[in-house]
Design a protein around this motif. Structure first.
Motif, mmCIF file in Angstrom:
data_model
loop_
_atom_site.group_PDB
_atom_site.id
_atom_site.type_symbol
_atom_site.label_atom_id
_atom_site.label_comp_id
_atom_site.label_asym_id
_atom_site.label_seq_id
_atom_site.Cartn_x
_atom_site.Cartn_y
_atom_site.Cartn_z
ATOM 1 N N VAL A 64 0.858 -1.185 0.000
ATOM 2 C CA VAL A 64 0.000 0.000 0.000
ATOM 3 C C VAL A 64 0.894 1.234 0.000
ATOM 4 N N VAL A 65 0.585 2.194 -0.871
ATOM 5 C CA VAL A 65 1.382 3.419 -0.970
ATOM 6 C C VAL A 65 0.502 4.593 -0.550
ATOM 7 N N TYR A 66 0.978 5.343 0.445
ATOM 8 C CA TYR A 66 0.274 6.539 0.906
ATOM 9 C C TYR A 66 1.110 7.765 0.558
ATOM 10 N N LEU A 67 0.443 8.846 0.168
ATOM 11 C CA LEU A 67 1.102 10.129 -0.061
ATOM 12 C C LEU A 67 0.664 11.076 1.038
ATOM 13 N N LYS A 68 1.643 11.744 1.630
ATOM 14 C CA LYS A 68 1.326 12.662 2.723
ATOM 15 C C LYS A 68 2.059 13.981 2.485
ATOM 16 N N PRO A 69 1.388 14.950 1.833
ATOM 17 C CA PRO A 69 2.045 16.247 1.653
ATOM 18 C C PRO A 69 2.083 17.014 2.977
ATOM 19 N N ARG A 70 3.249 17.612 3.273
ATOM 20 C CA ARG A 70 3.439 18.383 4.507
ATOM 21 C C ARG A 70 4.152 19.672 4.150
ATOM 22 N N ARG A 71 3.811 20.743 4.836
ATOM 23 C CA ARG A 71 4.444 22.032 4.556
ATOM 24 C C ARG A 71 5.752 22.188 5.298
ATOM 25 N N HIS A 72 6.749 22.663 4.594
ATOM 26 C CA HIS A 72 8.035 23.056 5.170
ATOM 27 C C HIS A 72 8.704 21.931 5.964
ATOM 28 N N ARG A 73 8.632 20.754 5.452
ATOM 29 C CA ARG A 73 9.278 19.605 6.081
ATOM 30 C C ARG A 73 10.155 18.904 5.051
ATOM 31 N N ALA A 74 11.166 18.226 5.524
ATOM 32 C CA ALA A 74 12.049 17.470 4.627
ATOM 33 C C ALA A 74 11.315 16.223 4.120
ATOM 34 N N PRO A 75 11.617 15.795 2.900
ATOM 35 C CA PRO A 75 10.956 14.599 2.362
ATOM 36 C C PRO A 75 11.477 13.326 3.031
ATOM 37 N N VAL A 76 10.551 12.412 3.292
ATOM 38 C CA VAL A 76 10.885 11.176 3.998
ATOM 39 C C VAL A 76 10.104 10.028 3.367
ATOM 40 N N ILE A 77 10.757 8.863 3.283
ATOM 41 C CA ILE A 77 10.064 7.626 2.923
ATOM 42 C C ILE A 77 10.010 6.777 4.187
ATOM 43 N N VAL A 78 8.799 6.342 4.539
ATOM 44 C CA VAL A 78 8.614 5.473 5.699
ATOM 45 C C VAL A 78 8.132 4.124 5.176
ATOM 46 N N ALA A 79 8.900 3.075 5.446
ATOM 47 C CA ALA A 79 8.538 1.723 5.017
ATOM 48 C C ALA A 79 8.126 0.921 6.242
ATOM 49 N N GLU A 80 6.970 0.268 6.166
ATOM 50 C CA GLU A 80 6.477 -0.560 7.254
ATOM 51 C C GLU A 80 6.396 -1.995 6.763
ATOM 52 N N TYR A 81 6.940 -2.917 7.554
ATOM 53 C CA TYR A 81 7.045 -4.312 7.151
ATOM 54 C C TYR A 81 6.054 -5.182 7.907
ATOM 55 N N LEU A 82 5.872 -6.421 7.465
ATOM 56 C CA LEU A 82 4.911 -7.334 8.066
ATOM 57 C C LEU A 82 5.254 -7.688 9.512
ATOM 58 N N ASN A 83 6.528 -7.639 9.869
ATOM 59 C CA ASN A 83 6.907 -7.979 11.238
ATOM 60 C C ASN A 83 6.772 -6.793 12.187
#
Length: 186
Positions: A64-83
């Motif tokens: 599942v891919v979620y997009l979360k636009p945020r103002r004045h924040r650095a870009p981040v990729i958050v990966a969540e695993y089955l465990n």
């Protein structure tokens, strides 16, 4: 031997140990792309969202891919695993290609933290100092220098006749037994 492992957290492996033996199960459950709509450091992540996100979602239907636009924040990729583990990647001033490479890397990982000392389900008070056994442990070292194919090494050790010859011998013996039974009946 170092004792660095003494300061690591210890735990058991939570992912399937033989993932891919029968059927491969992608361990990446969810990806959250957090970025700013205006800031220049999020340009690579925004380009990825515009150009490559649809292809990534089609290739990975179990993620599942979620997009979360945020103002004045650095870009981040958050990966969540089955465990249950999460992995954060700071994408400050990354290009679209770099974001693609990071997502492909996250997709192929199991989500286990490298900062964990894996424990086993067995324990011994007297571990072996000789190392693990392999099929080559007690082999003759001269085999390392042999040139293959080698007819001397290819000779069977215990068997004097081939399997085909042995089957033919059993078949002939059965035929003789049948003839003997027929002659005894008469």
């Amino acid at each position: 031997m170092s004792n660095r492992h003494l300061f690591l957290k210890s735990g058991f492996l939570k992912t399937p140990a033989q993932n891919g033996v029968g059927r491969y199960i992608c361990q990446l459950q969810r990806v959250v792309l957090k970025f700013c709509k205006n800031h220049g450091s999020s340009r690579g992540l925004r380009d990825f969202v515009e150009k490559e996100l649809v292809n990534f979602a089609r290739e990975n239907p179990g993620t599942v891919v979620y997009l979360k636009p945020r103002r004045h924040r650095a870009p981040v990729i958050v990966a969540e695993y089955l465990n249950g583990d999460r992995q954060y990647i700071n994408c400050y001033s990354y290009t679209c290609e770099e974001v693609t490479k990071w997502l492909n890397l996250l997709k192929t990982q199991t989500g286990t933290n490298e900062g964990i000392r894996l424990r086993k389900l067995w324990h011994t008070d007297h571990p072996s100092i000789q190392g693990p056994w392999t099929p080559y442990t007690f082999r003759d070292p001269a085999l390392n220098l042999a040139n293959f194919p080698n007819e001397e090494l290819g000779k069977p050790l215990h068997q004097t006749q081939s399997a085909t010859e042995k089957l033919l011998e059993i078949f002939e013996k059965q035929k003789r037994n049948i003839k003997d039974l027929e002659t005894n009946r008469e």
